[in-house]
Design a protein around this motif. Structure first.
Motif, mmCIF file in Angstrom:
data_model
loop_
_atom_site.group_PDB
_atom_site.id
_atom_site.type_symbol
_atom_site.label_atom_id
_atom_site.label_comp_id
_atom_site.label_asym_id
_atom_site.label_seq_id
_atom_site.Cartn_x
_atom_site.Cartn_y
_atom_site.Cartn_z
ATOM 1 N N THR A 249 1.386 -1.341 -0.185
ATOM 2 C CA THR A 249 0.567 -0.049 0.170
ATOM 3 C C THR A 249 1.049 1.058 -0.066
ATOM 4 N N ALA A 250 1.987 0.535 0.952
ATOM 5 C CA ALA A 250 2.970 2.825 0.801
ATOM 6 C C ALA A 250 3.653 2.484 -0.495
ATOM 7 N N ALA A 251 4.166 1.309 -0.961
ATOM 8 C CA ALA A 251 4.712 1.657 -2.460
ATOM 9 C C ALA A 251 3.207 2.281 -3.471
ATOM 10 N N VAL A 252 1.961 1.550 -3.467
ATOM 11 C CA VAL A 252 1.344 2.811 -4.066
ATOM 12 C C VAL A 252 0.319 4.256 -4.255
ATOM 13 N N LEU A 253 0.960 4.417 -2.827
ATOM 14 C CA LEU A 253 0.565 5.550 -2.326
ATOM 15 C C LEU A 253 1.528 6.232 -2.391
ATOM 16 N N GLY A 254 3.284 6.283 -2.643
ATOM 17 C CA GLY A 254 3.724 7.181 -3.140
ATOM 18 C C GLY A 254 4.398 7.061 -4.656
ATOM 19 N N GLY A 255 3.361 5.630 -5.566
ATOM 20 C CA GLY A 255 3.422 5.854 -6.304
ATOM 21 C C GLY A 255 4.408 5.149 -7.267
ATOM 22 N N ILE A 256 3.885 3.550 -7.043
ATOM 23 C CA ILE A 256 4.697 2.392 -7.851
ATOM 24 C C ILE A 256 5.246 2.309 -8.573
ATOM 25 N N GLY A 257 7.106 1.889 -8.058
ATOM 26 C CA GLY A 257 7.340 1.621 -9.585
ATOM 27 C C GLY A 257 8.747 2.555 -9.291
ATOM 28 N N ASN A 258 8.759 3.851 -8.322
ATOM 29 C CA ASN A 258 9.485 5.556 -7.699
ATOM 30 C C ASN A 258 10.124 5.027 -6.105
ATOM 31 N N ILE A 259 11.188 4.675 -6.584
ATOM 32 C CA ILE A 259 12.001 3.894 -5.286
ATOM 33 C C ILE A 259 12.236 5.933 -4.126
ATOM 34 N N PRO A 260 11.824 6.683 -4.520
ATOM 35 C CA PRO A 260 11.914 8.280 -3.258
ATOM 36 C C PRO A 260 10.264 7.460 -2.873
ATOM 37 N N GLY A 261 9.288 7.263 -4.119
ATOM 38 C CA GLY A 261 7.957 7.595 -3.495
ATOM 39 C C GLY A 261 7.923 6.297 -2.496
ATOM 40 N N ALA A 262 8.559 5.253 -2.534
ATOM 41 C CA ALA A 262 7.784 3.765 -1.948
ATOM 42 C C ALA A 262 8.845 4.289 -0.294
ATOM 43 N N VAL A 263 9.635 5.351 -0.234
ATOM 44 C CA VAL A 263 10.090 5.634 0.718
ATOM 45 C C VAL A 263 9.416 6.559 1.644
ATOM 46 N N LEU A 264 8.696 7.541 0.896
ATOM 47 C CA LEU A 264 7.369 8.345 1.025
ATOM 48 C C LEU A 264 6.380 7.682 1.686
ATOM 49 N N GLY A 265 5.631 7.031 0.541
ATOM 50 C CA GLY A 265 4.378 6.205 0.884
ATOM 51 C C GLY A 265 5.104 5.288 1.994
ATOM 52 N N GLY A 266 5.876 5.189 2.416
ATOM 53 C CA GLY A 266 5.694 3.971 3.730
ATOM 54 C C GLY A 266 5.826 5.253 4.785
ATOM 55 N N LEU A 267 6.449 6.142 5.136
ATOM 56 C CA LEU A 267 6.752 7.127 6.431
ATOM 57 C C LEU A 267 5.266 7.691 6.060
ATOM 58 N N VAL A 268 4.251 8.156 5.413
ATOM 59 C CA VAL A 268 3.074 9.145 5.546
ATOM 60 C C VAL A 268 2.121 7.593 5.802
ATOM 61 N N LEU A 269 2.229 6.545 5.699
ATOM 62 C CA LEU A 269 1.495 5.345 6.127
ATOM 63 C C LEU A 269 1.830 4.932 7.503
ATOM 64 N N GLY A 270 2.741 4.844 7.755
ATOM 65 C CA GLY A 270 3.270 4.727 9.234
ATOM 66 C C GLY A 270 2.931 5.700 10.150
ATOM 67 N N LEU A 271 3.102 7.050 10.004
ATOM 68 C CA LEU A 271 2.583 8.200 10.665
ATOM 69 C C LEU A 271 0.856 8.225 10.823
ATOM 70 N N MET A 272 0.162 8.560 9.262
ATOM 71 C CA MET A 272 -0.340 8.404 9.446
ATOM 72 C C MET A 272 -1.293 6.755 10.593
ATOM 73 N N GLU A 273 -1.142 5.438 10.678
ATOM 74 C CA GLU A 273 -1.501 4.595 11.592
ATOM 75 C C GLU A 273 -1.166 4.926 13.283
ATOM 76 N N ALA A 274 0.317 5.527 13.158
ATOM 77 C CA ALA A 274 0.293 6.155 14.477
ATOM 78 C C ALA A 274 -0.420 6.991 15.168
ATOM 79 N N PHE A 275 -0.813 7.857 14.771
ATOM 80 C CA PHE A 275 -1.226 8.922 15.059
ATOM 81 C C PHE A 275 -2.775 9.093 15.386
ATOM 82 N N ALA A 276 -3.653 7.773 14.412
ATOM 83 C CA ALA A 276 -5.210 7.328 14.462
ATOM 84 C C ALA A 276 -4.926 6.537 15.597
ATOM 85 N N ALA A 277 -3.676 5.446 15.822
ATOM 86 C CA ALA A 277 -3.981 4.689 16.692
ATOM 87 C C ALA A 277 -3.869 6.024 18.174
#
Length: 321
Positions: A249-277
């Motif tokens: 999901t993080a890869a899709v969120l950042g733009g799958i096939g895009n390496i910086p996008g995978a990093v950005l997507g992972g951080l966005v998803l991790g922060l969203m999950e932590a703050f939501a919890a």
């Protein structure tokens, strides 16, 4: 609700740690997709295989008494490298056995093969661990330094294991960036991703480069698996499914096939999950609790993809695709 408190900072740290784990796993998906335009759904099990190899090596060091004599940094480096090697080799073998014979087939065919490989790896790990230890639930041995805290201010404490995850992930991501963009092998990977037929005409061994791509992506997943085990302690053959799904999901969120996008997507998803919890129950006055954190994160993902289908940084695709 006091967003300036130490709790807010602690939640942010937890989200960053989780995000970097997702990012490391997501790189395996995004590198393979960037080269083959194919989703390797067995990557979740490649990830957890690295966690098991790291755990077995750590348990072996503990049983031999070497764990008490070695420097913790050397131990961590050893188990991370072992997890990376095992997962990288497993991913490369998977490409050779399960995916290469199906190259050129309709896209659904290798996807089904990937799902089958995922179930095979789950049961293979369970079978080996059941024979070896009569259980397939493992606890990572404790390293004393990882149980200590780094104190920032009066109310904020960061566990060393969180610091380890953050700095290890940053170092590996920087190394991957340099490898892909500054080396001949990285240039070959980018050439195959751009146009495999033209790359072959230029003398690039396409099959070897694809295998190398699987190895590198698997190694990133293996490192994430070891860090996951060190951070959360308990692992089993099915522990990789949910983190793997979220990393995809993080890869899709950042733009799958895009390496910086995978990093950005992972951080966005991790922060969203932590703050939501931590804050969802407060914001909704108890209507939704921490158990809805995944619903919240995926709802935000859906909204982002409705308005930006290619992800936050866009999808990297081949010319003429």
């Amino acid at each position: 609700m006091d967003f300036s408190s130490g709790i807010f900072f602690q939640v942010a740290v937890d989200g960053i740690v989780l995000g970097f784990m997702y990012a490391l796993i997501a790189l395996g998906y995004t590198m393979v997709y960037g080269v083959l335009e194919f989703i390797n759904f067995a990557h979740s099990e490649i990830f957890i295989l690295g966690a098991f190899v790291g755990a077995e090596l750590l348990l072996g060091l503990e049983a031999s008494g070497a764990l008490a004599t070695l420097h913790p940094a050397a131990v961590i480096l050893m188990i991370v490298l072992a997890g990376m090697l095992a997962s990288g080799l497993a991913a490369a073998a998977l490409e050779r056995i399960a995916y290469r014979p199906l190259r050129g087939a309709p896209r659904l065919v290798p996807l089904i093969s990937a799902i089958g490989a995922s179930f095979f790896l789950q049961d293979f790990i369970r079978f080996i661990e059941s024979l070896w230890r009569n259980t397939f639930y493992l606890n990572y041995p404790t390293l004393d330094i990882l149980d200590q805290n780094l104190t920032l201010g009066a109310a904020v404490e960061i566990p060393f294991k969180s610091v380890l995850v953050i700095f290890t992930a940053l170092a590996m991501l920087a190394g991957l960036y340099l490898f892909v963009n500054k080396t001949k092998l990285g240039t070959a990977i980018r050439a195959v991703a751009q146009d495999p037929d033209a790359a072959a005409l230029m003398g690039i061994p396409v099959d070897r480069i694809i295998t190398l791509t699987f190895f590198v992506g698997g190694a990133m997943g293996g490192a994430a698996g070891v860090l996951f085990g060190l951070h959360y302690s308990l692992i089993n053959p099915y522990s990789g499914f949910v983190p793997g799904l979220k990393a995809f999901t993080a890869a899709v969120l950042g733009g799958i096939g895009n390496i910086p996008g995978a990093v950005l997507g992972g951080l966005v998803l991790g922060l969203m999950e932590a703050f939501a919890a931590s804050y969802l129950a407060v914001i909704t006055n108890g209507a939704f609790g921490a158990e809805y954190k995944d619903v919240f994160a995926f709802a935000v993902l859906i909204l982002i993809l409705i308005f930006r289908p290619k992800g936050l940084l866009g999808e990297t695709v081949r010319e003429g695709a």
